[in-house]
Design a protein around this motif. Structure first.
Motif, mmCIF file in Angstrom:
data_model
loop_
_atom_site.group_PDB
_atom_site.id
_atom_site.type_symbol
_atom_site.label_atom_id
_atom_site.label_comp_id
_atom_site.label_asym_id
_atom_site.label_seq_id
_atom_site.Cartn_x
_atom_site.Cartn_y
_atom_site.Cartn_z
ATOM 1 N N ASP A 16 0.824 -1.209 0.000
ATOM 2 C CA ASP A 16 0.000 0.000 0.000
ATOM 3 C C ASP A 16 0.860 1.262 0.000
ATOM 4 N N VAL A 17 1.925 1.267 0.808
ATOM 5 C CA VAL A 17 2.806 2.440 0.876
ATOM 6 C C VAL A 17 3.542 2.628 -0.445
ATOM 7 N N VAL A 18 4.044 1.541 -1.017
ATOM 8 C CA VAL A 18 4.760 1.639 -2.293
ATOM 9 C C VAL A 18 3.822 2.167 -3.377
ATOM 10 N N ASN A 19 2.600 1.670 -3.423
ATOM 11 C CA ASN A 19 1.639 2.156 -4.415
ATOM 12 C C ASN A 19 1.328 3.633 -4.214
ATOM 13 N N SER A 20 1.203 4.069 -2.969
ATOM 14 C CA SER A 20 0.931 5.492 -2.732
ATOM 15 C C SER A 20 2.134 6.353 -3.119
ATOM 16 N N LEU A 21 3.341 5.862 -2.866
ATOM 17 C CA LEU A 21 4.534 6.600 -3.295
ATOM 18 C C LEU A 21 4.606 6.663 -4.820
ATOM 19 N N LEU A 22 4.276 5.578 -5.491
ATOM 20 C CA LEU A 22 4.285 5.567 -6.952
ATOM 21 C C LEU A 22 3.192 6.453 -7.523
ATOM 22 N N ASP A 23 2.070 6.588 -6.825
ATOM 23 C CA ASP A 23 1.021 7.502 -7.276
ATOM 24 C C ASP A 23 1.509 8.947 -7.238
ATOM 25 N N GLU A 24 2.360 9.270 -6.260
ATOM 26 C CA GLU A 24 2.913 10.620 -6.172
ATOM 27 C C GLU A 24 3.885 10.890 -7.313
ATOM 28 N N CYS A 26 5.641 8.242 -10.185
ATOM 29 C CA CYS A 26 5.780 6.839 -10.577
ATOM 30 C C CYS A 26 7.192 6.470 -11.010
ATOM 31 N N TRP A 27 8.097 7.435 -11.150
ATOM 32 C CA TRP A 27 9.463 7.138 -11.580
ATOM 33 C C TRP A 27 10.479 7.367 -10.482
ATOM 34 N N GLN A 28 10.022 7.555 -9.271
ATOM 35 C CA GLN A 28 10.970 7.774 -8.183
ATOM 36 C C GLN A 28 11.622 6.466 -7.752
ATOM 37 N N LEU A 29 12.764 6.600 -7.136
ATOM 38 C CA LEU A 29 13.471 5.448 -6.600
ATOM 39 C C LEU A 29 12.943 5.193 -5.190
ATOM 40 N N ILE A 30 12.453 3.993 -4.967
ATOM 41 C CA ILE A 30 11.890 3.641 -3.664
ATOM 42 C C ILE A 30 12.808 2.617 -3.009
ATOM 43 N N VAL A 31 13.221 2.932 -1.808
ATOM 44 C CA VAL A 31 14.095 2.063 -1.022
ATOM 45 C C VAL A 31 13.413 1.769 0.311
ATOM 46 N N PRO A 32 13.864 0.735 1.026
ATOM 47 C CA PRO A 32 13.213 0.400 2.295
ATOM 48 C C PRO A 32 13.140 1.573 3.280
ATOM 49 N N ALA A 33 14.174 2.379 3.361
ATOM 50 C CA ALA A 33 14.151 3.510 4.298
ATOM 51 C C ALA A 33 13.026 4.484 3.971
ATOM 52 N N LYS A 34 12.763 4.695 2.679
ATOM 53 C CA LYS A 34 11.679 5.595 2.272
ATOM 54 C C LYS A 34 10.318 5.008 2.648
ATOM 55 N N TYR A 63 2.800 -2.286 -10.794
ATOM 56 C CA TYR A 63 2.258 -0.932 -10.972
ATOM 57 C C TYR A 63 2.462 -0.458 -12.406
ATOM 58 N N HIS A 64 3.678 -0.633 -12.905
ATOM 59 C CA HIS A 64 3.982 -0.166 -14.254
ATOM 60 C C HIS A 64 3.363 -1.059 -15.328
ATOM 61 N N ALA A 65 3.103 -2.306 -15.023
ATOM 62 C CA ALA A 65 2.421 -3.186 -15.971
ATOM 63 C C ALA A 65 0.971 -2.745 -16.164
ATOM 64 N N ARG A 66 0.367 -2.232 -15.112
ATOM 65 C CA ARG A 66 -1.018 -1.744 -15.190
ATOM 66 C C ARG A 66 -1.103 -0.381 -15.859
ATOM 67 N N ARG A 67 -0.011 0.329 -15.898
ATOM 68 C CA ARG A 67 0.012 1.711 -16.373
ATOM 69 C C ARG A 67 0.719 1.779 -17.716
ATOM 70 N N ASP A 68 0.136 2.509 -18.638
ATOM 71 C CA ASP A 68 0.799 2.719 -19.930
ATOM 72 C C ASP A 68 1.694 3.934 -19.821
ATOM 73 N N SER A 69 2.986 3.745 -20.048
ATOM 74 C CA SER A 69 3.943 4.840 -19.988
ATOM 75 C C SER A 69 4.250 5.318 -21.400
ATOM 76 N N THR A 70 4.325 6.625 -21.546
ATOM 77 C CA THR A 70 4.653 7.193 -22.850
ATOM 78 C C THR A 70 6.158 7.401 -22.955
ATOM 79 N N ASP A 71 6.623 7.563 -24.172
ATOM 80 C CA ASP A 71 8.047 7.816 -24.384
ATOM 81 C C ASP A 71 8.489 9.114 -23.715
ATOM 82 N N ALA A 72 7.615 10.103 -23.677
ATOM 83 C CA ALA A 72 7.958 11.381 -23.044
ATOM 84 C C ALA A 72 8.211 11.191 -21.556
#
Length: 103
Positions: A16-24, A26-34, A63-72
């Motif tokens: 749940d926390v990882v998904n909420s961080l990715l919602d903020e 989606c390309w950030q680096l997530i580590v256990p400390a975060k 998360y990224h499999a569910r989401r379509d990412s554009t080249d931009a």
């Protein structure tokens, strides 16, 4: 399933926390400390961190499999990654060497 017995954290809470961080951002680096910081917890023995990393990777891939990412968006991520690398490189160069000490 209980992942961290020191803090009583389950895999569902981490997902749940990882998904909420990715919602903020989606390309950030997530580590256990975060993840722990977002839950207002601290790693104590840190024995769970390898499992937390596995959960982060699995959740991010889903998360990224569910989401379509554009080249931009992908290009923006690469630009941000290069900028981050350059900023850290400059910071490393500006630090004094351990052999250099003030009198």
């Amino acid at each position: 399933m209980l992942v961290c017995s020191c803090n009583f954290i389950t895999d569902k809470e981490i997902v749940d926390v990882v998904n909420s961080l990715l919602d903020e951002d989606c390309w950030q680096l997530i580590v256990p400390a975060k993840v722990y910081h977002a839950m207002q917890k601290r790693g104590r023995c840190c024995g769970c961190f390898p499992n937390v990393v596995d959960i982060i990777i699995r959740t991010t891939e889903q998360y990224h499999a569910r989401r379509d990412s554009t080249d931009a968006e992908i290009f923006d991520f690469m630009t941000r990654l290069k900028q981050f690398h350059e900023e850290n490189r400059r910071a490393d160069l500006e630090r004094r060497q351990k052999s250099h000490r003030a009198a």
